[in-house]
Design an enzyme around this catalytic site. Structure first.
Site, short mmCIF file in Angstrom:
data_model
loop_
_atom_site.label_atom_id
_atom_site.label_comp_id
_atom_site.label_asym_id
_atom_site.label_seq_id
_atom_site.Cartn_x
_atom_site.Cartn_y
_atom_site.Cartn_z
N GLU A 193 0.96 -1.43 -0.09
CA GLU A 193 -0.05 -0.01 0.14
C GLU A 193 0.68 1.56 -0.06
O GLU A 193 2.00 1.28 0.65
CB GLU A 193 -0.81 0.05 1.15
CG GLU A 193 -2.36 -0.51 0.98
CD GLU A 193 -3.11 0.71 0.26
OE1 GLU A 193 -2.60 1.26 -0.51
OE2 GLU A 193 -4.47 0.71 0.39
N ASP A 194 0.33 2.26 -0.63
CA ASP A 194 1.04 3.66 -0.53
C ASP A 194 0.91 4.30 0.94
O ASP A 194 1.79 4.98 1.52
CB ASP A 194 0.60 4.44 -1.82
CG ASP A 194 -0.83 4.67 -1.70
OD1 ASP A 194 -1.63 3.72 -1.44
OD2 ASP A 194 -1.30 5.80 -2.34
N ASP A 216 -4.24 5.67 6.17
CA ASP A 216 -4.75 6.91 6.70
C ASP A 216 -5.91 6.46 7.71
O ASP A 216 -5.55 6.22 8.99
CB ASP A 216 -5.47 7.57 5.62
CG ASP A 216 -5.74 9.19 5.59
OD1 ASP A 216 -5.78 9.45 6.95
OD2 ASP A 216 -5.78 9.82 4.78
N PHE A 259 -2.10 16.66 3.68
CA PHE A 259 -2.73 16.16 2.52
C PHE A 259 -1.28 15.89 1.59
O PHE A 259 -0.80 16.96 1.10
CB PHE A 259 -3.75 16.92 2.00
CG PHE A 259 -4.40 15.98 0.85
CD1 PHE A 259 -5.21 15.01 1.42
CD2 PHE A 259 -4.08 16.12 -0.42
CE1 PHE A 259 -5.80 14.17 0.23
CE2 PHE A 259 -4.63 15.09 -1.49
CZ PHE A 259 -5.53 14.35 -1.04
N ARG A 290 0.33 12.15 -9.31
CA ARG A 290 0.83 10.79 -9.07
C ARG A 290 2.17 10.54 -9.56
O ARG A 290 2.95 9.58 -9.14
CB ARG A 290 -0.06 9.73 -9.70
CG ARG A 290 -1.61 9.42 -9.01
CD ARG A 290 -2.16 8.36 -9.64
NE ARG A 290 -3.45 8.33 -9.40
CZ ARG A 290 -4.12 7.82 -8.29
NH1 ARG A 290 -3.72 7.48 -7.36
NH2 ARG A 290 -5.65 7.92 -8.26
#
Ligand code: PRP
Length: 191
Positions: free
Chosen positions: A109-110, A113, A162, A175
């Site tokens: 996973e990146d 959160d 963010f 991205r």
């Protein structure tokens, strides 16, 4: 024909601050790849990339692992388009291509959160009876966690900002930035 109502991102000025540089990412990926190589040395591992955000991380991490790997790709979505808030509703847009029954599986996973995406995926993938199931996440943002997630391999713990780049998007853009940066607040507070 360009749609004048849509503001295209300005890749140079929309990032307020570089949080994690290309070099820091490269070093961390090498470190994680080394750990995974030694932990799974006696076996092989199936990497399950959670698209789209994990695409660059997956591509780099798999090449930093020195044992046989197989890969599979899932695509899930929990965020709407141009929003910074999770909807909490996880949708599978693309499922696994092959069975993971009896395999050692590592989810790639990146970012974690709220944890809602991985909470859902863990339950979903456990139901497919892998021999083992672990998590490798490049970024961990604990300030926003709603459900506890066991992270086996963690790249960086980051503050509640963010972030975009290296796979992470805002409204599907950014991205392709090679680093991880903090998006200028006014860009998402006005949308
Ligand atoms: C992002 C990210 C994780 C998830 C983490 O995906 O890639 O999968 O959100 O958030 P959570 O811990 O609050 O659930 P997103 O749904 O934005 O899709 P994307 O990977 O295609 O950008």
């Amino acid at each position: 024909m360009v749609d004048q109502r849509v503001r295209l991102p300005d890749m140079r000025t929309d990032v307020a601050q570089v949080l994690i540089t290309e070099e820091q990412i490269r070093d961390k990926v090498a470190e994680l790849g080394g750990q995974i190589t030694s932990d799974y040395a006696a076996t092989s591992v199936t990497l399950v990339s959670v698209l789209k955000g994990s695409l660059p991380f997956m591509a780099d991490l798999m090449r930093a692992i020195q044992i046989p790997v197989t890969i599979d790709l899932m695509e899930v979505s929990s965020y709407g388009g141009a929003t910074t808030e999770t909807s909490g509703l996880v949708r599978i847009l693309k499922d696994l291509s092959s069975s993971i029954a009896g395999k050692d599986v590592l989810i790639v996973e990146d970012i974690i959160d709220t944890g809602l995406t991985l909470n859902y995926l863990l339950r979903y993938l456990r139901g497919k009876n892998p021999r083992s199931l672990r998590i490798c996440a490049l970024l961990d943002k604990p300030a926003r966690r709603l459900v506890e997630i066991p992270i086996d391999y963690r790249g960086f713990q980051i503050p509640d900002e963010f972030v975009v780049g290296y796979g992470l998007d805002f409204g599907e853009y950014y991205r392709n930035l090679p680093f991880i940066g903090v998006l200028r607040r006014e860009l998402y507070e006005t949308t």
